[in-house]
Design an enzyme around this catalytic site. Structure first.
Site, mmCIF file in Angstrom:
data_model
loop_
_atom_site.group_PDB
_atom_site.id
_atom_site.type_symbol
_atom_site.label_atom_id
_atom_site.label_comp_id
_atom_site.label_asym_id
_atom_site.label_seq_id
_atom_site.Cartn_x
_atom_site.Cartn_y
_atom_site.Cartn_z
ATOM 1 N N LYS A 107 29.497 45.036 41.376
ATOM 2 C CA LYS A 107 29.097 44.056 40.477
ATOM 3 C C LYS A 107 28.861 42.765 41.483
ATOM 4 O O LYS A 107 29.813 42.203 41.833
ATOM 5 C CB LYS A 107 30.318 43.780 39.458
ATOM 6 C CG LYS A 107 30.470 45.226 38.570
ATOM 7 C CD LYS A 107 31.611 44.983 37.760
ATOM 8 C CE LYS A 107 31.836 46.011 36.717
ATOM 9 N NZ LYS A 107 33.232 45.663 35.970
ATOM 10 N N SER A 140 37.258 47.743 33.078
ATOM 11 C CA SER A 140 37.975 48.511 33.603
ATOM 12 C C SER A 140 38.550 48.469 34.875
ATOM 13 O O SER A 140 37.990 47.540 35.954
ATOM 14 C CB SER A 140 37.044 49.999 34.216
ATOM 15 O OG SER A 140 35.813 49.344 34.754
ATOM 16 N N LYS A 193 30.571 37.732 35.186
ATOM 17 C CA LYS A 193 31.972 37.752 34.536
ATOM 18 C C LYS A 193 33.026 37.383 35.402
ATOM 19 O O LYS A 193 34.089 36.851 35.329
ATOM 20 C CB LYS A 193 32.248 39.036 33.597
ATOM 21 C CG LYS A 193 32.253 40.444 34.633
ATOM 22 C CD LYS A 193 33.350 40.636 35.155
ATOM 23 C CE LYS A 193 33.335 42.083 36.321
ATOM 24 N NZ LYS A 193 34.742 42.338 36.732
ATOM 25 N N ARG A 257 41.160 40.593 40.596
ATOM 26 C CA ARG A 257 41.328 39.829 42.117
ATOM 27 C C ARG A 257 40.498 38.400 41.898
ATOM 28 O O ARG A 257 41.181 37.554 42.316
ATOM 29 C CB ARG A 257 40.497 40.327 43.030
ATOM 30 C CG ARG A 257 40.949 42.054 43.543
ATOM 31 C CD ARG A 257 39.930 42.563 44.435
ATOM 32 N NE ARG A 257 40.086 43.928 44.399
ATOM 33 C CZ ARG A 257 39.301 44.750 45.233
ATOM 34 N NH1 ARG A 257 38.288 44.218 45.916
ATOM 35 N NH2 ARG A 257 39.354 46.046 45.097
ATOM 36 N N GLU A 283 34.500 39.568 44.764
ATOM 37 C CA GLU A 283 33.290 39.465 44.610
ATOM 38 C C GLU A 283 32.590 38.171 43.924
ATOM 39 O O GLU A 283 31.662 37.854 44.002
ATOM 40 C CB GLU A 283 32.670 40.661 43.501
ATOM 41 C CG GLU A 283 32.733 41.993 44.468
ATOM 42 C CD GLU A 283 31.455 41.934 45.365
ATOM 43 O OE1 GLU A 283 30.596 41.092 45.647
ATOM 44 O OE2 GLU A 283 31.210 43.252 46.027
#
Length: 347
Positions: A107, A140, A193, A257, A283
């Site tokens: 992502k 998830s 997100k 995270r 990320e």
């Protein structure tokens, strides 16, 4: 029917997805860079750095030789950090079978080009492989998936056959897989997100409470939809698992995270210090940089993203950033929804 599957990347998510595949009785080979990690996975069936206190299936083996991992596999699942995606895809491309199904579960955006992961991969493989490329996304956490907690995810592709193959190889009683052909929406939602989760964590770290976080998540979803629709996504995707589902789980869980990074920033820690303490790729940090650039390029207003960019890269005080968000000029809440509906009906 048992298959031989390659998983590229042995971080927490790659290892968790390998565990799902092994639970479905597939033979799984994971590609890892570190020979020590390969030895650990193969001898003790553990991956302590990324998933402590978890025992892995003996159906999972790890190798450091990309050619050995990929050759002969009909399904290859790529789970590497976004900024490594192009280099890793180049490494594996010479060895994949012509009819392989490539699935990626990363992502983010490539920071230099601002391209989605499927765009990056498509530039490094044959056009036929690119047409069959599958995106895996949705709410998830690896820590829950590897313990077989009930989870639902989405696979997305321009190829209905590829989506169904990915669905068949992954789905089981605790891991439910839906399909959605909107790859643009799935990837935009999955990437952005993480930005909103940084903001939610920062709000919690500042002690602002549930009201502020609920507002941030809701308005964050509006931002995701605004940019996604501008880039060609179906607005209905953002109301599903890839959108609001993933947003909820990432903004409200301490497994995240990105939430943890935002929380520490809200407590006054500097970004370099936080990233060093995390010890894994976050990320949302690079995605904030990319999304801010995309908002400028596409002339799309993303106030939460802009505020977080200023906190992360320009030294803005987090409390000041949130207060400035609250002090913005008046607007109409339904404006984004009406715009999204109008865009949808012109598809």
């Amino acid at each position: 029917m048992s298959k031989q599957v390659a998983v590229i990347g042995a971080g927490s998510w790659g290892t968790a997805l390998a565990s799902v595949l092994a639970a479905n009785h597939h033979q799984v080979t994971i590609w890892v860079r570190d020979p020590k990690l390969a030895h650990e996975i193969n001898t003790t069936h553990t991956n302590h750095k990324y998933l402590p206190d978890v025992t892995l299936s003996p159906l999972i083996r790890a190798e450091t030789d990309m050619q050995q991992v990929v050759t002969g596999k009909k399904i290859v699942l790529i789970v590497v950090p976004s900024q490594a995606m192009r280099d890793v895809t180049r490494m594996l491309a010479p060895y994949v079978e012509p009819d392989v199904i490539l699935i990626h579960a990363t992502k983010g955006f490539e920071i230099e080009s601002l391209k989605r992961m499927s765009e990056v991969i498509s530039e490094e493989v044959t056009p036929e492989m690119a047409e069959r490329l599958v995106v895996l996304t949705g709410p998830s956490h690896a820590e829950e998936v590897v313990r077989k907690s009930p989870t639902t995810i989405v696979v997305s592709s321009a190829s209905e056959e590829s989506m169904m193959q990915a669905q068949d190889v992954l789905m089981n009683p605790y891991f439910r897989v839906y399909t959605n052909p909107d790859t643009v929406g799935a990837e935009i939602a999955g990437a952005l997100k993480n930005i909103i989760a940084l903001g939610a964590g920062m709000s919690d770290g500042l002690g602002f409470g549930d009201n502020a976080k609920a507002a941030l998540i809701t308005r964050g979803l509006a931002e995701i939809g605004r940019l996604g629709v501008k880039l060609g996504a179906n607005p209905l995707t953002f109301a599903g698992l890839a959108g609001v589902g993933d947003l909820i789980v990432t903004c409200t869980s301490k497994h995240s995270r990105n939430w943890r990074t935002g929380y520490m920033l809200g407590q006054g820690k500097k970004l370099d210090e936080v990233l060093q303490q995390m010890g894994m790729v976050v990320e949302g940090v690079r995605t904030t940089q990319a999304a801010y650039a995309l908002s400028t390029r596409e002339d799309v207003e993303l106030p939460i993203t802009k505020m977080l960019y200023q906190v992360l890269f320009e030294g803005k005080d987090p409390r000041q950033g949130v207060e400035e968000l609250m002090g913005r000029g008046r607007t109409f809440e339904m404006e984004d929804i009406v715009r999204a509906q109008n865009n949808f009906y012109t598809f």
